[in-house]
Design an enzyme around this catalytic site. Structure first.
Site, PDB file in Angstrom:
ATOM      1  N   LYS A 123       2.038  -8.152  -3.677  1.00 35.75           N
ATOM      2  CA  LYS A 123       0.848  -7.449  -4.188  1.00 35.75           C
ATOM      3  C   LYS A 123       0.562  -7.778  -5.648  1.00 35.75           C
ATOM      4  O   LYS A 123      -0.573  -7.672  -6.101  1.00 35.75           O
ATOM      5  CB  LYS A 123       1.002  -5.941  -3.986  1.00 35.75           C
ATOM      6  CG  LYS A 123       0.934  -5.569  -2.508  1.00 35.75           C
ATOM      7  CD  LYS A 123       0.536  -4.136  -2.283  1.00 35.75           C
ATOM      8  CE  LYS A 123       0.263  -3.931  -0.793  1.00 35.75           C
ATOM      9  NZ  LYS A 123      -0.158  -2.587  -0.462  1.00 35.75           N
ATOM     10  N   LYS A 204       0.251 -11.002   7.427  1.00 40.86           N
ATOM     11  CA  LYS A 204       0.087  -9.702   8.074  1.00 40.86           C
ATOM     12  C   LYS A 204      -1.370  -9.232   8.076  1.00 40.86           C
ATOM     13  O   LYS A 204      -2.073  -9.422   7.087  1.00 40.86           O
ATOM     14  CB  LYS A 204       0.958  -8.707   7.298  1.00 40.86           C
ATOM     15  CG  LYS A 204       1.059  -7.335   7.883  1.00 40.86           C
ATOM     16  CD  LYS A 204       1.812  -6.394   6.949  1.00 40.86           C
ATOM     17  CE  LYS A 204       0.920  -5.862   5.845  1.00 40.86           C
ATOM     18  NZ  LYS A 204       1.196  -4.479   5.433  1.00 40.86           N
ATOM     19  N   LYS A 207      -5.204  -3.785   5.749  1.00 41.30           N
ATOM     20  CA  LYS A 207      -6.457  -3.046   5.587  1.00 41.30           C
ATOM     21  C   LYS A 207      -7.122  -3.275   4.242  1.00 41.30           C
ATOM     22  O   LYS A 207      -8.301  -3.028   4.093  1.00 41.30           O
ATOM     23  CB  LYS A 207      -6.238  -1.552   5.838  1.00 41.30           C
ATOM     24  CG  LYS A 207      -5.406  -0.828   4.792  1.00 41.30           C
ATOM     25  CD  LYS A 207      -5.461   0.667   5.030  1.00 41.30           C
ATOM     26  CE  LYS A 207      -4.109   1.241   5.369  1.00 41.30           C
ATOM     27  NZ  LYS A 207      -3.092   1.060   4.316  1.00 41.30           N
TER      28      LYS A 207
HETATM   29  N1  AQP Z   1      -0.125  -5.718  10.381  1.00 41.74           N
HETATM   30  C1  AQP Z   1       0.645  -4.680  10.683  1.00 41.74           C
HETATM   31  N2  AQP Z   1       1.362  -4.679  11.835  1.00 41.74           N
HETATM   32  C2  AQP Z   1       2.149  -3.617  12.143  1.00 41.74           C
HETATM   33  N3  AQP Z   1       2.270  -2.518  11.359  1.00 41.74           N
HETATM   34  C3  AQP Z   1       1.565  -2.476  10.220  1.00 41.74           C
HETATM   35  N4  AQP Z   1       1.460  -1.559   9.235  1.00 41.74           N
HETATM   36  C4  AQP Z   1       0.615  -2.014   8.288  1.00 41.74           C
HETATM   37  N5  AQP Z   1       0.150  -3.230   8.623  1.00 41.74           N
HETATM   38  C5  AQP Z   1       0.732  -3.550   9.815  1.00 41.74           C
HETATM   39  C6  AQP Z   1       2.123  -0.271   9.232  1.00 41.74           C
HETATM   40  O1  AQP Z   1       1.129   0.733   9.098  1.00 41.74           O
HETATM   41  C7  AQP Z   1       1.677   1.835   8.376  1.00 41.74           C
HETATM   42  C8  AQP Z   1       0.739   2.273   7.302  1.00 41.74           C
HETATM   43  O2  AQP Z   1       0.634   1.233   6.348  1.00 41.74           O
HETATM   44  P1  AQP Z   1       0.385   1.608   4.840  1.00 41.74           P
HETATM   45  O3  AQP Z   1      -0.889   2.332   4.721  1.00 41.74           O
HETATM   46  O4  AQP Z   1       1.587   2.272   4.286  1.00 41.74           O
HETATM   47  O5  AQP Z   1       0.240   0.282   4.052  1.00 41.74           O
HETATM   48  P2  AQP Z   1       0.794  -1.118   4.294  1.00 41.74           P
HETATM   49  O6  AQP Z   1       2.097  -1.125   4.986  1.00 41.74           O
HETATM   50  O7  AQP Z   1       0.780  -1.821   2.968  1.00 41.74           O
HETATM   51  O8  AQP Z   1      -0.348  -1.619   5.279  1.00 41.74           O
HETATM   52  P3  AQP Z   1      -1.673  -2.395   4.981  1.00 41.74           P
HETATM   53  O9  AQP Z   1      -2.592  -2.184   6.122  1.00 41.74           O
HETATM   54  O10 AQP Z   1      -1.332  -3.804   4.644  1.00 41.74           O
HETATM   55  O11 AQP Z   1      -2.297  -1.664   3.727  1.00 41.74           O
HETATM   56  P4  AQP Z   1      -2.621  -2.286   2.318  1.00 41.74           P
HETATM   57  O12 AQP Z   1      -3.499  -3.461   2.593  1.00 41.74           O
HETATM   58  O13 AQP Z   1      -3.314  -1.213   1.545  1.00 41.74           O
HETATM   59  O14 AQP Z   1      -1.328  -2.677   1.660  1.00 41.74           O
HETATM   60  C9  AQP Z   1       3.036   1.402   7.846  1.00 41.74           C
HETATM   61  O15 AQP Z   1       4.052   1.945   8.673  1.00 41.74           O
HETATM   62  C10 AQP Z   1       2.999  -0.087   7.996  1.00 41.74           C
HETATM   63  O16 AQP Z   1       4.293  -0.622   8.194  1.00 41.74           O
END
Ligand code: AQP
Length: 339
Positions: A123, A204, A207
């Site tokens: 990040k 990955k 969002k």
């Molecule tokens: N691509 C993915 N496949 C499986 N699990 C996923 N998670 C996120 N992306 C995937 C799981 O979703 C939960 C919530 O995620 P988060 O909001 O804590 O943030 P993150 O893990 O950093 O997910 P994002 O979507 O990539 O958000 P941003 O872009 O804001 O960093 C977690 O349990 C995560 O493992």
């Protein structure tokens, strides 16, 4: 043969905690990697789910958008099947104990440990300025989990390293100040723990991606889902086969199809014997649309009913009731003078 959906965990009643950041449009990756497990777990365990807005502000956010997304994520969690009579749903910043415990745990965690976190490195990459909050993110996550004396943390594979740090911090605190925290276990799904981006199956699905075509948002209408899946990157060759190294794009689509149609990977592969990538993409899109249809309908109802506010207010009260005494015990143990 292992079924991929409706995860069943036959364990004695445990405490479960997990959080979701309101940092963008919730994706199919969030749903398949985390939300589905949340829904299954609420039937067997005491669950706390949290919209982690304090985590989201570790990278720049538009304030009014952040407020709207916090409400949207809460509504989507309910629409995905979380039942307010079975679990507690709340917003992280509504329970100040999270930030307070985070500060205390800052003193139990080392700079070196935080510097090894791969999510921080990913990040921070390419940013001109990186906040101290982004660096300390895993400590806030440890505070979230440890405050509830959590046994199980359902997360996608990307959070495994943070969970290991949480365990380390809990053990260190316990040995320094006496038994206080439960040392939690991660609960990572065998399949779907890492749904990959549609435009780049080596990274990955995320969002906060700036490329909407890279993810399927839970609120994407059917035609958008069809268009995004049709443009998804596939691999050389023509055979539809699960081979993540050799065919990352096709394998990612097969996983999505299997999970959305409640099939094993082997059954999914069999469905496409003799078929081509275009057939696979059509089937993936329809299975995703059918998975999202009831969720989107419930979401629409929830946004008009105003129920989300009531659920979050009740969730805040319940979460504070559990977190408060744990924080008091921690303050006592580290030697803070009672007010
Ligand atoms: N691509 C993915 N496949 C499986 N699990 C996923 N998670 C996120 N992306 C995937 C799981 O979703 C939960 C919530 O995620 P988060 O909001 O804590 O943030 P993150 O893990 O950093 O997910 P994002 O979507 O990539 O958000 P941003 O872009 O804001 O960093 C977690 O349990 C995560 O493992």
């Amino acid at each position: 043969m292992t079924r991929l959906s409706g995860a069943k965990y036959h364990l004695p009643m445990k405490r479960v905690f997990s959080g979701v950041q309101p940092s963008g449009n919730l994706t199919l990756g969030n749903y398949l990697g985390a939300l589905r497990q949340f829904v299954a777990l609420q039937h067997e365990h005491e669950c706390f789910f949290c919209v982690v807005d304090l985590h989201a502000i570790t990278v720049p956010q538009d304030p009014s958008l952040l407020r709207a997304k916090t409400e949207e994520v809460a509504a989507l969690l309910l629409a995905a099947g979380l039942d307010p009579t079975r679990m507690t749903l709340f917003v992280q910043s509504h329970v100040p104990a999270h930030a307070e415990l985070c500060w205390i745990l800052n003193s139990v965690t080392t700079f070196g440990e935080l510097g090894r976190m791969t999510q921080f490195k990913d990040k921070a990459k390419g940013r001109k300025s990186v906040s101290a909050g982004l660096f300390n993110y895993p400590i806030l996550m440890a505070a979230d989990i440890l405050l509830y004396r959590t046994h199980l943390v359902p997360v996608g594979a990307d959070q495994k390293q943070h969970l290991e740090l949480t365990r380390e911090v809990a053990q260190r605190f316990n040995s320094r100040y006496g038994e206080t925290f439960v040392v939690p276990e991660p609960l990572i799904p065998k399949v779907g723990a890492r749904i990959m981006a549609l435009d780049d199956p080596t990274s990955k699905m995320s969002k906060s991606s700036e490329v909407p075509a890279s993810y399927i948002a839970l609120l994407d209408p059917p035609d958008t889902v069809r268009a995004k899946v049709a443009r998804a990157v596939t691999d050389s060759g023509r055979e539809v086969r699960y081979a993540p190294q050799e065919k990352p794009g096709v394998s990612n689509l097969l996983v999505i199809y299997a999970l959305c149609s409640d099939k094993s990977i082997q059954e999914a592969e069999r469905d496409f014997e003799g078929a081509g990538y275009a057939d696979l993409k059509r089937a993936v899109a329809e299975s995703v649309i059918e998975t999202l249809r009831p969720l989107q309908a419930r979401y629409k109802d929830l946004t008009v009913s105003g129920e989300v506010h009531e659920v979050l207010a009740a969730g805040r009260r319940r979460a504070a009731e559990v977190a408060g005494p744990v924080l008091e015990e921690v303050k006592d143990k580290v030697g803070l003078l009672r007010a």
